[in-house]
Design a protein around this motif. Structure first.
Motif, PDB file in Angstrom:
ATOM      1  N   VAL A  30      34.732  92.851   7.922  1.00  0.00           N
ATOM      2  CA  VAL A  30      35.293  91.455   7.554  1.00  0.00           C
ATOM      3  C   VAL A  30      36.473  92.115   6.577  1.00  0.00           C
ATOM      4  N   ARG A  31      37.637  91.784   7.100  1.00  0.00           N
ATOM      5  CA  ARG A  31      38.849  91.920   6.330  1.00  0.00           C
ATOM      6  C   ARG A  31      39.505  90.667   5.368  1.00  0.00           C
ATOM      7  N   SER A  32      39.341  90.624   4.088  1.00  0.00           N
ATOM      8  CA  SER A  32      40.103  89.644   3.199  1.00  0.00           C
ATOM      9  C   SER A  32      41.758  89.590   3.449  1.00  0.00           C
ATOM     10  N   LEU A  33      41.992  88.553   3.800  1.00  0.00           N
ATOM     11  CA  LEU A  33      43.542  88.503   3.828  1.00  0.00           C
ATOM     12  C   LEU A  33      44.279  88.368   2.423  1.00  0.00           C
ATOM     13  N   HIS A 106      38.995  94.882  13.240  1.00  0.00           N
ATOM     14  CA  HIS A 106      37.574  94.474  12.213  1.00  0.00           C
ATOM     15  C   HIS A 106      36.958  93.357  13.139  1.00  0.00           C
ATOM     16  N   ARG A 107      35.994  92.991  12.479  1.00  0.00           N
ATOM     17  CA  ARG A 107      35.171  92.141  13.232  1.00  0.00           C
ATOM     18  C   ARG A 107      35.546  90.559  12.856  1.00  0.00           C
ATOM     19  N   GLY A 108      36.251  90.340  11.736  1.00  0.00           N
ATOM     20  CA  GLY A 108      36.764  89.183  11.422  1.00  0.00           C
ATOM     21  C   GLY A 108      37.416  89.310  10.287  1.00  0.00           C
ATOM     22  N   VAL A 109      38.035  88.061   9.909  1.00  0.00           N
ATOM     23  CA  VAL A 109      38.914  87.828   8.671  1.00  0.00           C
ATOM     24  C   VAL A 109      38.160  86.892   7.521  1.00  0.00           C
ATOM     25  N   GLN A 110      38.757  86.886   6.442  1.00  0.00           N
ATOM     26  CA  GLN A 110      38.404  86.062   5.348  1.00  0.00           C
ATOM     27  C   GLN A 110      39.603  85.537   4.782  1.00  0.00           C
ATOM     28  N   PHE A 111      39.624  84.004   4.601  1.00  0.00           N
ATOM     29  CA  PHE A 111      41.064  83.617   4.106  1.00  0.00           C
ATOM     30  C   PHE A 111      40.637  82.949   2.557  1.00  0.00           C
TER      31      PHE A 111
END
Length: 215
Positions: A30-33, A106-111
């Motif tokens: 999970v990548r933090s933007l 990545h599986r997802g991102v976090q805003f």
């Protein structure tokens, strides 16, 4: 600062899911933007391309162009931009000859809500565009389901849901509710059957918790 998790929009479906909590900021999938990566992602076509790769698996620019109704030149350019910002990468194991295949990183991102308060007007504008595109996509998915539900089995029609509730909550209780919903949805990854199990389909889950003024 509260974080808004957007992983439900960008879940990678082409490989087994991590058993890790989807809200865990330490999850490497999970990548933090941040301000730079947000500017690289906040474009409607780039978000559509990333979403298509996460939900459909590796693909070429031409395949994505046909799927999204775009030119291969446009998809190629925006895929390279996504690669430059670390969202996608080459998938040479799928390539044949000169074909260039792409996959998500990545599986997802976090805003992070702090992006709405960034000093740069460009970053604040990108944050607004990003969140509006997610809202628009949720609307399109619901409209598509309503328009095509006759194509699905009776079992899937019985197993779909469109519900809403109105609650009186404090911000603390609202955040508690969000965390519990995310944990519940995340727990179903461990229960997911193999891709080859009869009757298995990709399921989209939307959650929205928003304050509203009483009329």
């Amino acid at each position: 600062m509260q974080r808004t998790l957007c992983i439900a929009t960008f879940v990678r479906m082409d490989e087994p899911q991590s058993p890790q909590d989807p809200k865990d900021p330490k999850d490497p999938e999970v990548r933090s933007l941040d301000a730079r990566s947000l500017r690289g992602l906040a474009h409607p076509l780039r978000m559509q391309l990333l979403r298509a790769l996460r939900q459909g698996g590796p693909a070429t620019a031409s395949q994505l162009a046909a799927k999204l109704g775009e030119s291969s030149g446009a998809t190629s350019y925006h895929l390279r931009q996504l690669a430059a910002h670390g969202f996608v990468e080459d998938a040479p194991e799928h390539g044949k000859g000169r074909e260039r295949w792409w996959k998500t990183v990545h599986r997802g991102v976090q805003f992070d809500d702090a992006l709405y308060e960034d000093r740069s007007p460009e970053v604040r504008g990108a944050a607004a565009l990003y969140m509006h595109e997610i809202a628009n996509h949720h609307t399109r998915e619901l409209a598509t389901w309503i328009g095509t539900r006759d194509n699905w089995s009776e079992e899937w029609n019985r197993s779909s849901d469109m519900s809403d509730w109105t609650l009186n909550l404090t911000p603390e209780l609202a955040l508690e509710l969000i965390n519990k919903m995310h944990a519940l949805v995340g727990s179903y990854r461990a229960l997911a059957p193999d891709d080859g199990t009869p009757g298995t389909e990709q399921v989209r889950v939307h959650t929205h918790v928003i304050p509203t003024h009483k009329d």
